[in-house]
Design a protein around this motif. Structure first.
Motif: not given
Length: 245
Positions: A115-116, A122-125, A170-175, A181-185
């Protein structure tokens, strides 16, 4: 027909198309295009520009043919989406582990990797659909890892649903946000330095996660916690304490 009835009819047509494909090439002259080749062209477009940019016309342009010529191979967009999903998922990972927790962790990792590589999966699943041969092979592999567990069929399917839902979120969020979390930090660093007294727990959590390298480890954490819960259920039914096996 209502919109819901149209969607349902499209799903049925897509499933019938997927499952009607023969395992080998049909007899007769070799076709100019193949379903695999069409799927690969559509996948390349989705990988480059997103699922919304995949149209029969763009796929035809990529293959150097006309849109009408493609309809000889793929009746419509619903069928193209179904083929893309089944092709993008590919064959399931080989899970040959005697310990069910290790096997299911490998299985979830495999879904995550696929998926990554193709975030549009993600959308199709997550759309209502009937799984094709490839997706059903993933079901079979996951259920095989649970063969010895004292779980009912519905519980085993629920466990696969939990793992896939965790992976896909998680894949949707990373995409959309990269390493969240690194970006937020990074974005909060300066704020938390000057306001640590007001948000002490938040500042401490981010600092500790950064120190021990635990940022963006939600995949492993979530899978481990889900499987630990199942281990507790298995132990309860067996009248023993949870173990890794």
């Amino acid at each position: 027909m209502t919109e819901g009835e149209v969607d349902a009819a499209s799903r049925v047509a897509a499933a019938e198309f997927l499952w009607a494909q023969p395992p080998g090439r049909k007899p007769g002259p070799k076709p100019k295009y193949t379903l695999d080749g069409i799927a690969e062209a559509a996948i390349a477009i989705a990988d480059e520009s997103g699922l919304d940019e995949v149209t029969m016309q763009r796929v035809a342009d990529r293959l150097g043919t006309t849109k009408m010529a493609l309809y000889r191979y793929v009746p419509g967009r619903a069928e193209l989406d179904a083929v893309m999903l089944d092709t993008g998922l590919g064959a399931p990972v080989v899970v040959d582990e005697e310990h069910w927790r290790t096997a299911l962790t490998m299985w979830a990792d495999g879904v995550h990797v696929r998926a990554l590589a193709h975030p549009w999966i993600v959308e199709l699943v997550q759309r209502p659909h009937t799984p094709g041969p490839g997706e059903l092979a993933w079901f079979e592999a996951g259920l095989g890892a649970m063969a010895a567990l004292p779980l009912r069929g519905g519980e085993k399917l629920d466990l696969l649903t939990l793992l896939v839902g965790h992976v896909m979120s998680l894949v949707r969020q990373r995409a959309s946000a990269g390493a969240p979390e690194q970006q937020l930090a990074a974005s909060l660093a300066a704020i938390l330095v000057t306001r640590a007294e007001r948000y002490p727990r938040t500042a401490s959590a981010f600092a500790e996660a950064g120190d021990d390298g635990a940022l963006d480890d939600a995949l492993r954490f979530g899978v481990d916690r889900v499987l630990a819960g199942v281990a507790a259920l298995v132990a309860e039914r067996a009248g023993s304490s949870p173990s890794r096996s």
